[in-house]
Write a protein that holds these residues in place. Sequence first.
Motif, PDB file in Angstrom:
ATOM      1  N   LEU A 189      -3.347  -4.832  -3.050  1.00 26.60           N
ATOM      2  CA  LEU A 189      -3.195  -3.473  -2.520  1.00 26.60           C
ATOM      3  C   LEU A 189      -4.243  -3.221  -1.440  1.00 26.60           C
ATOM      4  O   LEU A 189      -5.428  -3.513  -1.637  1.00 26.60           O
ATOM      5  N   VAL A 190      -3.774  -2.681  -0.316  1.00 24.35           N
ATOM      6  CA  VAL A 190      -4.691  -2.409   0.796  1.00 24.35           C
ATOM      7  C   VAL A 190      -4.862  -0.905   0.932  1.00 24.35           C
ATOM      8  O   VAL A 190      -3.884  -0.148   0.923  1.00 24.35           O
ATOM      9  N   THR A 191      -6.116  -0.478   1.056  1.00 21.59           N
ATOM     10  CA  THR A 191      -6.389   0.932   1.310  1.00 21.59           C
ATOM     11  C   THR A 191      -7.427   1.054   2.421  1.00 21.59           C
ATOM     12  O   THR A 191      -8.073   0.070   2.796  1.00 21.59           O
ATOM     13  N   ILE A 209      -7.760  -4.936  -4.994  1.00 23.04           N
ATOM     14  CA  ILE A 209      -7.688  -3.969  -3.890  1.00 23.04           C
ATOM     15  C   ILE A 209      -8.588  -4.442  -2.749  1.00 23.04           C
ATOM     16  O   ILE A 209      -9.691  -4.945  -2.972  1.00 23.04           O
ATOM     17  N   GLY A 240     -12.157   2.324  -1.915  1.00 23.27           N
ATOM     18  CA  GLY A 240     -11.337   1.249  -2.476  1.00 23.27           C
ATOM     19  C   GLY A 240     -11.997   0.636  -3.700  1.00 23.27           C
ATOM     20  O   GLY A 240     -11.337   0.363  -4.708  1.00 23.27           O
ATOM     21  N   SER A 276       0.416   3.251  -5.981  1.00 22.38           N
ATOM     22  CA  SER A 276       0.865   1.853  -5.913  1.00 22.38           C
ATOM     23  C   SER A 276       0.487   1.105  -7.189  1.00 22.38           C
ATOM     24  O   SER A 276       1.247   0.261  -7.672  1.00 22.38           O
ATOM     25  N   LYS A 335      -1.957  -3.510   6.179  1.00 27.70           N
ATOM     26  CA  LYS A 335      -1.265  -4.441   5.267  1.00 27.70           C
ATOM     27  C   LYS A 335      -0.859  -5.727   5.977  1.00 27.70           C
ATOM     28  O   LYS A 335      -1.116  -6.823   5.498  1.00 27.70           O
ATOM     29  N   PRO A 339       5.058   0.402   4.033  1.00 30.73           N
ATOM     30  CA  PRO A 339       4.290   1.331   3.194  1.00 30.73           C
ATOM     31  C   PRO A 339       5.141   1.937   2.081  1.00 30.73           C
ATOM     32  O   PRO A 339       6.354   2.062   2.223  1.00 30.73           O
ATOM     33  N   SER A 379       0.853  -1.180   0.000  1.00 28.69           N
ATOM     34  CA  SER A 379       0.000   0.000   0.000  1.00 28.69           C
ATOM     35  C   SER A 379       0.888   1.229   0.000  1.00 28.69           C
ATOM     36  O   SER A 379       1.970   1.216   0.600  1.00 28.69           O
ATOM     37  N   VAL A 386      -2.684   4.770  -2.830  1.00 23.34           N
ATOM     38  CA  VAL A 386      -2.809   3.442  -3.453  1.00 23.34           C
ATOM     39  C   VAL A 386      -2.891   3.565  -4.978  1.00 23.34           C
ATOM     40  O   VAL A 386      -2.436   2.675  -5.703  1.00 23.34           O
TER      41      VAL A 386
END
Length: 291
Positions: free
Chosen positions: A171-173, A200, A224, A186, A45, A150, A38, A183
């Motif tokens: 991907l984490v948001t 995501i 997201g 990212s 994450k 991060p 992320s 993100v």
Amino acid sequence: MSQTCSQANPHDEAHRQMEQAVLEKRMDGIRQKILVMSGKGGVGKSTVAVRLAVGLAEAGWSVGLLDVDIHGPSVPQLIGLQGREVITDHQAMQPVKVHDRLKVMSIGFLVSSPRDAVIWRGPMKYNIIRQFLKDVDWGSLDYLVVDSPPGTGDEPLAVAQLVGKPAMALLVTTPQELAVNDVRRSVSFCRAVDLPVLGIVENMSGYACPSCGHHVDIFKTGGGEALAAEMEVGFLGKVPLDSNIVAQGDAGHPLTDRPEPRASEQGFRQIVETVLERTRAGRVVLNVLNG
Ligand SMILES: Nc1ncnc2c1ncn2[C@@H]1O[C@H](COP(=O)(O)OP(=O)(O)OP(=O)(O)O)[C@@H](O)[C@H]1O
Ligand SMILES: [Mg+2]
């Protein structure tokens, strides 16, 4: 100009090629690598990486969990393995076994105290990540889940360059615009390094009351999912804010087998199922189930 500057030492070159062959052989034993990342810190994450690894292993797959957050390794704490030591035999490091289908490696196992700071620059980080991939005896795995710090710095770049294919990014948001913007970067990073985006996850997506399950949108949710649509990548699911997740993380018990699943548990399960569906190993499962 001196000739030696531009000429590679043949012994060094032979050694480099041998090391590369060892790395490739090791990575060939892993069917799918998932890099959890992320642009933003503190969005969950490591929690998502741990829950994904635990969930995939519970579903019957053989899983490795690698923590490449050199400056802030949190996997040992989250999975209850603090203070465990790594055994080295025949030049290979043995990952720490949670059970037969789940093995873990983290820089946190190699520093003498969790309070010790690791002060390393880019090339050293690259080398330790290379060593984690090349010298850890992962054996044959269905999935290697990699938890990263991060941003789009040295660590995710090293992983993307070293793991080979197939590899994908998760991907984490969180729902807020600030996190979503990071993100978005990212996603650009993944495209630049040719790492396909698996999807995501929107974490801390509203609040689920622990007593009645009533859902409250603390921040505007859906950021997201909207980002996934905008960037034309998959959406894997949402996990609400839940104080239980903090308690489990602090206690190092990432339990998922609750008789009456909470909204957050359902969220994690949904993510694991979607990852299974979207990856090769998942398709094998579905084929088996469908006869
Ligand atoms: N859905 C959630 N509800 C409540 N707390 C959560 C949730 N997800 C994660 N947390 C908590 O938020 C904190 C940060 O989570 P975590 O360490 O997984 O984030 P991170 O993105 O890996 O952070 P870093 O950028 O420092 O690596 C932890 O205390 C974790 O237990
Ligand atoms: Mg983390």
